[in-house]
Design a protein around this motif. Structure first.
Motif, mmCIF file in Angstrom:
data_model
loop_
_atom_site.group_PDB
_atom_site.id
_atom_site.type_symbol
_atom_site.label_atom_id
_atom_site.label_comp_id
_atom_site.label_asym_id
_atom_site.label_seq_id
_atom_site.Cartn_x
_atom_site.Cartn_y
_atom_site.Cartn_z
ATOM 1 N N LEU A 60 -7.299 16.498 -31.347
ATOM 2 C CA LEU A 60 -8.837 16.636 -31.760
ATOM 3 C C LEU A 60 -8.819 18.030 -32.617
ATOM 4 C CD1 LEU A 60 -10.365 15.497 -28.724
ATOM 5 C CD2 LEU A 60 -10.236 14.058 -30.927
ATOM 6 N N GLY A 62 -9.588 20.399 -35.062
ATOM 7 C CA GLY A 62 -10.499 20.301 -36.400
ATOM 8 C C GLY A 62 -11.318 19.158 -36.476
ATOM 9 N N VAL A 63 -11.510 18.650 -35.449
ATOM 10 C CA VAL A 63 -12.581 17.495 -35.191
ATOM 11 C C VAL A 63 -13.925 18.334 -34.937
ATOM 12 C CG1 VAL A 63 -13.596 15.634 -33.667
ATOM 13 C CG2 VAL A 63 -11.088 15.495 -34.470
ATOM 14 N N ASP A 64 -15.178 18.104 -35.505
ATOM 15 C CA ASP A 64 -16.470 18.576 -35.156
ATOM 16 C C ASP A 64 -17.027 17.734 -34.323
ATOM 17 O OD1 ASP A 64 -19.107 19.148 -35.360
ATOM 18 O OD2 ASP A 64 -19.502 18.827 -37.482
ATOM 19 N N PRO A 65 -17.212 18.392 -32.899
ATOM 20 C CA PRO A 65 -17.839 17.539 -31.962
ATOM 21 C C PRO A 65 -18.981 16.936 -32.232
ATOM 22 C CG PRO A 65 -17.959 19.925 -31.506
ATOM 23 C CD PRO A 65 -16.937 19.646 -32.780
ATOM 24 N N THR A 67 -19.608 14.995 -34.390
ATOM 25 C CA THR A 67 -19.466 13.669 -34.891
ATOM 26 C C THR A 67 -19.289 12.864 -33.772
ATOM 27 O OG1 THR A 67 -17.043 14.008 -35.157
ATOM 28 C CG2 THR A 67 -18.320 14.484 -36.991
ATOM 29 N N LEU A 68 -19.093 13.099 -32.569
ATOM 30 C CA LEU A 68 -18.695 12.392 -31.425
ATOM 31 C C LEU A 68 -19.894 11.847 -30.646
ATOM 32 C CD1 LEU A 68 -15.770 14.686 -29.886
ATOM 33 C CD2 LEU A 68 -15.615 12.505 -31.189
ATOM 34 N N ILE A 105 -15.094 20.355 -27.338
ATOM 35 C CA ILE A 105 -13.648 20.194 -27.239
ATOM 36 C C ILE A 105 -13.035 21.371 -26.902
ATOM 37 C CG2 ILE A 105 -11.862 19.496 -28.613
ATOM 38 C CD1 ILE A 105 -13.512 17.999 -30.612
ATOM 39 N N ARG A 185 -15.725 6.685 -29.519
ATOM 40 C CA ARG A 185 -15.295 7.262 -30.772
ATOM 41 C C ARG A 185 -13.921 8.037 -30.734
ATOM 42 N NH1 ARG A 185 -21.099 8.728 -31.845
ATOM 43 N NH2 ARG A 185 -21.785 6.919 -33.010
ATOM 44 N N LEU A 186 -13.562 8.452 -29.556
ATOM 45 C CA LEU A 186 -12.127 9.080 -29.317
ATOM 46 C C LEU A 186 -11.166 8.103 -29.411
ATOM 47 C CD1 LEU A 186 -12.737 11.368 -26.407
ATOM 48 C CD2 LEU A 186 -12.449 12.328 -28.516
#
Length: 188
Positions: A60, A62-65, A67-68, A105, A185-186
């Motif tokens: 995860l 670099g994932v923008d939380p 968006t979750l 995250i 979403r994950l």
């Protein structure tokens, strides 16, 4: 009314950051007393071996939380347009903070992950969309929040925290619904 929202947002953020700070200790803090043998009745979810199947790394990164989870995903969360979730830059813990929820995250490593899932405060939940899950509930005065953590790897997890608003008795139910959305979403 706006002051109440500011106070609730500050409370959520303080609780999320406070819980995150507890995870940064080397086991000498209050949470350090809950080792792998403690937890919710010795269930397999509380003892490890859940959905992560030993995977390591930080998928995860670099994932923008933000968006979750969106407030519209869970109707019980605040739907006010002027309180849109915002990204907080917390090193090692990217966090999206909404009016009455936060998504974090955490890639703090195996020790932090172990503390999150095996502390004496963590209550094991059934897997959510293939992710091992635990829940913690915190009460500070009149404020109440409930956090559901979802296992991603042996070093990384996502924590969804919901702060009680108008219905404190439903806080953990709302947190579980929010965690189901995040887990979906994950997994996709």
């Amino acid at each position: 009314m706006n002051m109440r929202r500011v106070v609730m947002t500050a409370t959520v953020l303080a609780c999320v950051l406070g819980l995150a700070a507890c995870g940064d200790s080397d086991g000498d803090g209050d949470k350090g007393t809950g080792g792998p043998g403690s937890g919710a009745g010795g269930s397999s979810a509380a003892q490890g071996g859940g959905a992560d199947k030993g995977r390591t790394g930080t998928p995860l990164a670099g994932v923008d939380p933000c968006t979750l989870l969106k407030p519209a995903d869970v109707p019980q969360l605040s739907q006010d347009d002027y309180t849109q979730p915002t990204m907080l830059a917390v090193p090692g813990k990217p966090t999206c903070s909404g009016y009455d929820f936060a998504v974090e995250i955490n890639d703090g490593g195996a020790d932090v992950h172990d503390m999150e899932f095996h502390s004496s405060q963590a209550k094991a939940l059934p897997d959510i969309a293939g992710h091992k899950a635990v829940m913690t509930e915190t009460k500070t005065g009149a404020a109440r929040d409930c956090a559901v953590s979802l296992d991603v790897t042996t070093e990384e997890y996502v924590r969804v925290t919901v702060t009680a608003g108008d219905s404190p008795a439903q806080t953990c139910d709302i947190a579980k619904k929010a965690a189901e959305v995040v887990a979906g979403r994950l997994s996709s």
